[in-house]
Scaffold this motif. Structure first.
Motif, PDB file in Angstrom:
ATOM      1  N   TYR A   1       0.548  -1.331  -0.023  1.00 29.25           N
ATOM      2  CA  TYR A   1      -0.087   0.021   0.057  1.00 29.25           C
ATOM      3  C   TYR A   1       0.853   1.354  -0.095  1.00 29.25           C
TER       4      TYR A   1
ATOM      5  N   ASN B   1      -6.427   3.894   3.223  1.00 31.64           N
ATOM      6  CA  ASN B   1      -6.254   2.372   3.279  1.00 31.64           C
ATOM      7  C   ASN B   1      -5.761   2.167   4.729  1.00 31.64           C
TER       8      ASN B   1
ATOM      9  N   LYS C   1      -7.712  -6.240   4.655  1.00 31.89           N
ATOM     10  CA  LYS C   1      -6.794  -5.336   3.880  1.00 31.89           C
ATOM     11  C   LYS C   1      -5.463  -4.725   5.010  1.00 31.89           C
TER      12      LYS C   1
ATOM     13  N   ASN D   1      -5.115  -3.564  -3.920  1.00 32.42           N
ATOM     14  CA  ASN D   1      -4.652  -2.187  -3.202  1.00 32.42           C
ATOM     15  C   ASN D   1      -4.139  -1.283  -3.977  1.00 32.42           C
TER      16      ASN D   1
END
Length: 550
Positions: A157, A313, A550, A353
């Motif tokens: 990420y 994120n 995630k 991502n």
């Protein structure tokens, strides 16, 4: 003669200031790079590249290497270039480089440590502790590691902290990438009154503390102590402040982003409220990078700056992490049309991502199963958070690494069993009719056309009743009646009609007993989830169908 002495004293004073420009830098960053100045019996003196010198001791289990070979402390020599990792101000590792052949290093010896600022397929831009940005490239040979295990590069990420290793001095191609674990994730965004700022104790005290949860400020506790380093960025009204001046703002409202650092909360970024607070939950319609402003869907214009706390994120990113067309919760500071963003919390999540990933989620009928291939009939693919039908048939491939789970039997089956059993039949044959056999259906998680995980069940669910949701696990537990269940906070549902994420103002209860759970590209069990995990899921009301950690 007197003037000469004064001049020499001034030069000495300036050199001393230069030598100790950022004495806390390595303890904040967790690593040190530079040259050995002196080696003593139980400690070592290291000069950073900027000239700052540190006197460091070793952890009892410190790992010492030179050119990748385990060594003793006496093998380190003054002048040697080194890289070390720190914990509690003690060296846990020290790597030395003694190569005599210019242009040659032992494989994996050259390294860079920084925060990922941009991902563009095989191109990774990181920001070093010095503030400089450098761009490197991945290849098919790049190995990615996270929590000590091999992971696909697609888990990366923006905002992740990474350590990059290289096999050659002048190469830009990464041989190995170590991705920091959960400690980089933002645990909470707090709002509170600053009661005390102690520069000597490295901590602050907040009163009337609230946390940003479920689209609103939720009261947490009356008073809270939080470790606070002088190196934590501090801003007010778009202007950077010295941490030494923080005490002058006692009684003012502050916003604070904190992370979980070895089980304790640690301040990462703070901003002092300047005027009046306004909040907006809307889509970012456009961004003007020249004026550093964004226009929301309601036509409200809000500026942003380097001090704005931006969460994307689940990670802190710089202002260039803001994207047009993103859905956001914005805490603004100011009055009238003169508004500046103190906090920007971006809701958006997707299956992948970044554009490194090629993961997809399918749902469909298992029409044909061969030894390495599955043909889906009347299949759907999740695209842009909605199910779409793309055609009559789709061929996907599986191998010995594919996880295959039978929901009816509640067990994993081998690829051999998957091929041999009656998960796909010719429904028109007498064999199928006499035994009342029908094609099974499946939810399938793929990397390109390669199946990573497939969950099979006898009957297909109604996809029209499903929605896509994201959020953070507040609590997970095994209910005597419902099985594994979680409470999701900061939840958002995808609205196809509005084409945006809609924030939920309450926690959501989700059942996991019939869900495909994926983490780092692999299927996991419900008991491997934990509070604080961020999720992207397909669900039918209470019942989750596919869940990505995630």
């Amino acid at each position: 003669m007197k003037k000469m002495i004064i001049l020499l004293c001034f030069i000495f004073l300036m050199s001393s200031i230069t030598s100790y420009g950022d004495i806390n830098g390595p303890y904040r960053d967790g690593f040190i790079e530079g040259y050995i100045k002196k080696v003593l019996e139980k400690e070592i003196h290291i000069e950073e590249y900027d000239g700052t010198t540190h006197q460091l001791s070793f952890d009892a289990k410190a790992v010492l290497t030179i050119d990748g070979t385990l060594v003793n402390m006496k093998d380190f020599k003054p002048g040697m270039e080194v890289y070390g990792e720190l914990k509690n101000r003690r060296l846990t590792t020290l790597e030395g480089y003694s190569t005599e052949m210019p242009g040659y290093i032992a494989p994996g010896s050259k390294l860079r440590v920084g925060v990922v600022r941009e991902i563009d397929r095989d191109q990774i831009t990181i920001q070093l502790s010095t503030g400089e940005k450098e761009t490197y490239f991945t290849s098919m040979a790049t190995v990615a590691m996270k929590r000590g295990a091999n992971v696909p590069l697609s888990v990366l990420y923006e905002g992740d902290r990474v350590k990059l290793y290289f096999d050659e001095v002048n190469t830009f191609f990464i041989s190995k990438m170590e991705i920091e674990g959960d400690s980089i994730a933002v645990k909470e965004i707090y709002r509170g009154k600053l009661k005390l700022a102690s520069y000597l104790d490295d901590q602050i005290v907040l009163e009337n503390v609230e946390a940003l949860r479920n689209g609103k400020w939720e009261t947490i506790q009356a008073s809270m102590k939080i470790p606070y380093s002088a190196d934590v960025p501090l801003y007010i009204g778009g202007q950077e402040l010295s941490s030494r001046n923080l005490k002058n703002y006692q009684g003012r409202t502050v916003y604070l982003a904190v992370k979980d650092f070895f089980g304790k909360e640690k301040a990462e970024k703070m901003i002092v409220k300047s005027q009046y607070e306004s909040t907006f939950s809307d889509k970012i319609k456009d961004i003007n990078w020249y004026t550093q402003g964004m226009e929301l869907g309601n036509n409200k214009n809000i500026s942003f700056h380097e001090g704005t706390i931006i969460v994307k994120n689940g990670r802190l990113v710089d202002m260039y992490g803001i994207n047009a067309k993103s859905d956001a919760y914005v805490v603004a500071d100011g009055r009238g049309d003169q508004l500046g963003a103190d906090v920007v919390y971006l809701y958006n999540e997707d299956i992948n991502n970044s554009n490194i990933g090629q993961h997809m989620i399918y749902a469909g009928r298992l029409d044909v199963i061969l030894q390495d291939k599955v043909t889906l009939k009347n299949y759907f693919m999740l695209d842009g958070n909605d199910w779409y039908s793309y055609g009559v048939q789709k061929e996907l491939y599986y191998d010995n690494d594919t996880a295959i789970y039978d929901l009816e039997a509640q067990k994993f089956v081998s690829p051999k069993e998957f091929y041999a059993k009656d998960y796909a039949v010719d429904e028109e044959t007498d064999y199928a009719k006499n035994r009342n056999l029908k094609d099974w259906h499946g939810y399938i998680y793929t990397d390109g056309d390669q199946i990573r995980t497939i969950v099979v069940q006898k009957n297909m669910d109604s996809l029209l009743n499903q929605r896509v949701t994201n959020g953070v696990i507040e609590r997970i537990y095994e209910d005597a009646l419902l099985g594994w269940t979680l409470n999701l906070r900061n939840g958002n549902d995808w609205s196809s009609r509005k084409a945006q994420w809609m924030a939920k103002n309450t926690a959501v209860q989700i059942g996991l007993d019939r869900a495909m759970l994926i983490k780092d590209g692999k299927m996991i069990q419900a008991d491997e989830l934990k509070a604080g995990d961020r999720l992207y899921m397909v669900r039918e009301d209470f019942e989750a169908k596919v869940v990505l950690v995630k």
